[in-house]
Design an enzyme around this catalytic site. Structure first.
Site, PDB file in Angstrom:
ATOM      1  N   LYS A 293       1.015  -0.964   0.239  1.00 22.89           N
ATOM      2  CA  LYS A 293       0.196   0.283  -0.182  1.00 22.89           C
ATOM      3  C   LYS A 293       0.756   1.311  -0.146  1.00 22.89           C
ATOM      4  CE  LYS A 293      -3.949   2.841   0.322  1.00 22.89           C
ATOM      5  NZ  LYS A 293      -4.927   1.895  -0.899  1.00 22.89           N
TER       6      LYS A 293
ATOM      7  N   LEU B 199       1.558   4.766   0.882  1.00 25.22           N
ATOM      8  CA  LEU B 199       1.118   6.135   1.730  1.00 25.22           C
ATOM      9  C   LEU B 199       1.726   7.268   1.108  1.00 25.22           C
ATOM     10  CD1 LEU B 199       2.364   5.246   5.821  1.00 25.22           C
ATOM     11  CD2 LEU B 199       0.059   4.991   4.249  1.00 25.22           C
TER      12      LEU B 199
ATOM     13  N   HIS C  91       9.448   9.703   7.301  1.00 28.10           N
ATOM     14  CA  HIS C  91      10.846   8.815   7.285  1.00 28.10           C
ATOM     15  C   HIS C  91      11.284   8.984   8.451  1.00 28.10           C
ATOM     16  CE1 HIS C  91      14.164   6.801   6.358  1.00 28.10           C
ATOM     17  NE2 HIS C  91      15.027   7.089   7.001  1.00 28.10           N
TER      18      HIS C  91
ATOM     19  N   ARG D 117      24.158  -0.829   8.210  1.00 26.31           N
ATOM     20  CA  ARG D 117      25.442  -0.198   8.819  1.00 26.31           C
ATOM     21  C   ARG D 117      25.475   0.995   9.682  1.00 26.31           C
ATOM     22  NH1 ARG D 117      22.373   1.168   4.720  1.00 26.31           N
ATOM     23  NH2 ARG D 117      22.347   3.824   4.797  1.00 26.31           N
TER      24      ARG D 117
ATOM     25  N   VAL E 225      25.561   7.688   7.905  1.00 28.83           N
ATOM     26  CA  VAL E 225      25.437   9.428   7.852  1.00 28.83           C
ATOM     27  C   VAL E 225      25.121  10.181   8.890  1.00 28.83           C
ATOM     28  CG1 VAL E 225      25.331  11.529   5.649  1.00 28.83           C
ATOM     29  CG2 VAL E 225      25.484   9.298   4.678  1.00 28.83           C
TER      30      VAL E 225
HETATM   31  C1  MV4 Z   1       6.882   4.673   0.264  1.00 31.68           C
HETATM   32  C2  MV4 Z   1       6.362   5.279   0.802  1.00 31.68           C
HETATM   33  C3  MV4 Z   1       4.817   5.238   0.871  1.00 31.68           C
HETATM   34  N1  MV4 Z   1       4.506   4.146   1.005  1.00 31.68           N
HETATM   35  N2  MV4 Z   1       6.307   2.701   0.579  1.00 31.68           N
HETATM   36  C4  MV4 Z   1      11.658   5.717   0.057  1.00 31.68           C
HETATM   37  C5  MV4 Z   1      12.709   5.469   0.583  1.00 31.68           C
HETATM   38  C6  MV4 Z   1      12.186   4.044  -0.085  1.00 31.68           C
HETATM   39  N3  MV4 Z   1      13.535   3.676   1.487  1.00 31.68           N
HETATM   40  C7  MV4 Z   1      10.761   3.243   0.577  1.00 31.68           C
HETATM   41  N4  MV4 Z   1      10.761   4.917   0.282  1.00 31.68           N
HETATM   42  C8  MV4 Z   1       9.057   5.306   0.321  1.00 31.68           C
HETATM   43  N5  MV4 Z   1       8.611   4.056   0.394  1.00 31.68           N
HETATM   44  C9  MV4 Z   1       4.701   2.700   1.065  1.00 31.68           C
HETATM   45  N6  MV4 Z   1       4.245   1.870   1.538  1.00 31.68           N
HETATM   46  C10 MV4 Z   1       7.001   6.295   0.414  1.00 31.68           C
HETATM   47  C11 MV4 Z   1       8.432   6.190   0.403  1.00 31.68           C
HETATM   48  C12 MV4 Z   1       9.091   7.219   0.070  1.00 31.68           C
HETATM   49  C13 MV4 Z   1       9.659   8.009  -1.642  1.00 31.68           C
HETATM   50  C14 MV4 Z   1       7.783   7.475  -2.247  1.00 31.68           C
HETATM   51  C15 MV4 Z   1       8.378   8.747  -3.586  1.00 31.68           C
HETATM   52  C16 MV4 Z   1       8.158   9.387  -3.542  1.00 31.68           C
HETATM   53  C17 MV4 Z   1       9.811  10.227  -2.349  1.00 31.68           C
HETATM   54  C18 MV4 Z   1       9.339   9.567  -1.051  1.00 31.68           C
HETATM   55  C19 MV4 Z   1       9.806   9.882   0.321  1.00 31.68           C
HETATM   56  C20 MV4 Z   1      10.307   9.171   1.030  1.00 31.68           C
HETATM   57  C21 MV4 Z   1      10.047   7.974   1.061  1.00 31.68           C
END
Ligand code: MV4
Length: 448
Positions: free
Chosen positions: A205, A207, A212, A296, A299
């Site tokens: 799904k 979001l 973060h 790890r 940063v």
């Molecule tokens: C997501 C999300 C929303 N919903 N997963 C970005 C980095 C990686 N670790 C996974 N990320 C995300 N996963 C779900 N289920 C939103 C992000 C996300 C993101 C997504 C689209 C554009 C910019 C973003 C910035 C940070 C996190």
């Protein structure tokens, strides 16, 4: 803790993190070995370490990513441990295993820990089994388009497809309808195949407005596990974190405890060892969901160090040598605030890299100001590596005071000869939405 956990440590990295580890080693009475590429001959980590070994030409594939060269350098210098830093080989299970097989202690998790968390579907399955909340989605990779469509219908659009071998924002695709999924599925699989050598994808799904938030953990070989609170890394551009802070302005002690407990449950279930970070997406209603685990040192670890008073690198070294963690969960008290800006050699408007010779350098300073950097006046910023040339970290009693201090420090910072993103950081700190902490991961796209 033993007074000298190792006699000699090799640092398999460059830049500011190499200096950070060298300093921690020297404070512990440990000798250090730097490794460097031909492009880094004039780098400070080479000068600051007790010994230095050239491991090849500028491209990292032939130097900082070469397991045989690094293990050979450790062997000929008689190093008894290797610290991998972040990036490069830090999350390479084969490297961790090779070190241990050669009788060199890897300062980090076990190769099994790295392998388990490196496969994002496996990490998801482990988190589920451990009772850590997950977003609705598949635990296994989807085998084909038909099952992807079926899963997406069950979950409900929008969904996000993620490459099982990806991570850190690589190999992710937001999909808003069945048509969009059908039209792009094959391309996503092919891209994942060519980027990671593995086309496996899973569905979650999506979001729309998450933050973060990640929990720092530390585990030893004696069954002790502690978390050091959270870092909020919501200010990102194209999955590159630019500003990180601790504590998160939207996490209260109750939520911190819940997230911390979940992170430690996950660690317990895989017998995790050494430092790690459990990443969560935090929704607007306070629900949080496991995203991935980074095996790890990161940063942004200094913001955690500033608010907890704990030196994470020294702790990593002691724990790797077999000592118990030097503090208890009840010693972790977060009452102050720290913020970090990543200073990159890139244009403030276009974000294009701007390598070249630094001509004129003044670093900010004062009470509560920390600069973790490796550059000096007349240093040539190499085009071969990432563009981060330093981190500016401030520590103050409150978020508001930390913002004020950061704004002052950014004004003092002078880097001549190359372009940097310092002016960009000033814009963000001046923004009312940054000041009120009302933003999600789309903040930077919305304001630029
Ligand atoms: C997501 C999300 C929303 N919903 N997963 C970005 C980095 C990686 N670790 C996974 N990320 C995300 N996963 C779900 N289920 C939103 C992000 C996300 C993101 C997504 C689209 C554009 C910019 C973003 C910035 C940070 C996190």
């Amino acid at each position: 803790m033993s007074p000298r956990p190792f006699k000699k440590v090799l640092i398999a990295n460059r830049g500011e993190i190499a200096l950070r580890v060298i300093r921690a080693c020297h404070e512990l009475g440990i000798q250090t070995v730097a490794v460097y590429s031909k492009a880094d001959e004039n780098s400070l980590h080479v000068k600051l370490a007790d010994e230095a070994v050239c491991i090849g030409p500028a491209p990292s594939s032939q130097s900082y990513l070469s397991i045989p060269k690094i293990v050979t350098a450790a062997d000929i210098t008689g190093a008894d441990a290797i610290h991998p830093g972040y990036g490069f080989l830090s999350e390479n299970a084969e490297f961790a295993r090779t070190c241990e097989e050669c009788g060199i202690r890897f300062i980090g998790p076990t190769s099994e820990n790295i392998q388990a968390m490196g496969d994002k579907t496996r990490a998801r399955a482990i988190a589920k089994k451990a009772g850590v909340p997950l977003l609705p989605g598949t635990v296994e990779a989807v085998p084909d388009l038909e099952s992807a469509i079926e899963e997406a219908n069950t979950i409900g659009y929008p969904v996000i497809l993620k490459a099982a071998a990806g991570g850190g924002g690589r190999g992710i695709y937001v999909v808003r309808s069945e048509d969009e999924l059908s039209a792009n599925y094959e391309r996503m699989v092919q891209e994942a195949k060519s980027a990671f050598g593995n086309g496996a994808m899973y569905v979650e799904k999506f979001l729309e407005q998450p933050r973060h938030v990640e929990i720092q953990v530390m585990c030893d070989n004696h069954g002790n596990r502690v978390h050091l609170g959270e870092r909020d890394c919501t200010v990102q551009r194209r999955h590159q974190k630019l500003i990180e802070e601790s504590p998160s302005p939207v996490v209260d002690p109750d939520l911190r405890k819940k997230m911390g407990d979940c992170a430690l449950k996950l660690c317990k279930s895989v017998h995790y060892r050494n430092a790690g970070t459990v990443e969560f997406l935090l929704d607007t209603d306070g629900s949080f969901y496991f995203m991935e685990m980074n095996t790890r040192i990161q940063v942004e670890h200094p913001v955690t160090e500033m608010v907890t008073g704990i030196d994470l690198i020294k702790e990593q070294i002691h724990v790797a040598a077999g000592s118990q963690i030097s503090f208890k969960q009840s010693d972790v008290k977060i009452k102050t605030h720290a913020i970090e800006c990543r200073v990159n050699a890139e244009d403030s408007k276009t974000f294009a890299p701007s390598p070249g010779k630094i001509n004129g350098l003044h670093l900010p300073g004062g009470f509560g100001v920390r600069v973790d950097s490796f550059v000096y006046d007349q240093y040539f910023v190499q085009p071969h590596y990432n563009s981060m040339i330093g981190k500016l970290i401030v520590h103050a009693p409150s978020r508001q005071e930390a913002i004020t201090k950061m704004r002052q420090a950014l004004d003092e910072f002078v880097i001549g000869g190359i372009r940097t993103n310092i002016d960009f950081h000033k814009e963000v700190f001046d923004h009312p939405r940054f000041q009120s902490a009302e933003y999600d991961t789309h903040f930077l796209e919305e304001i630029r």
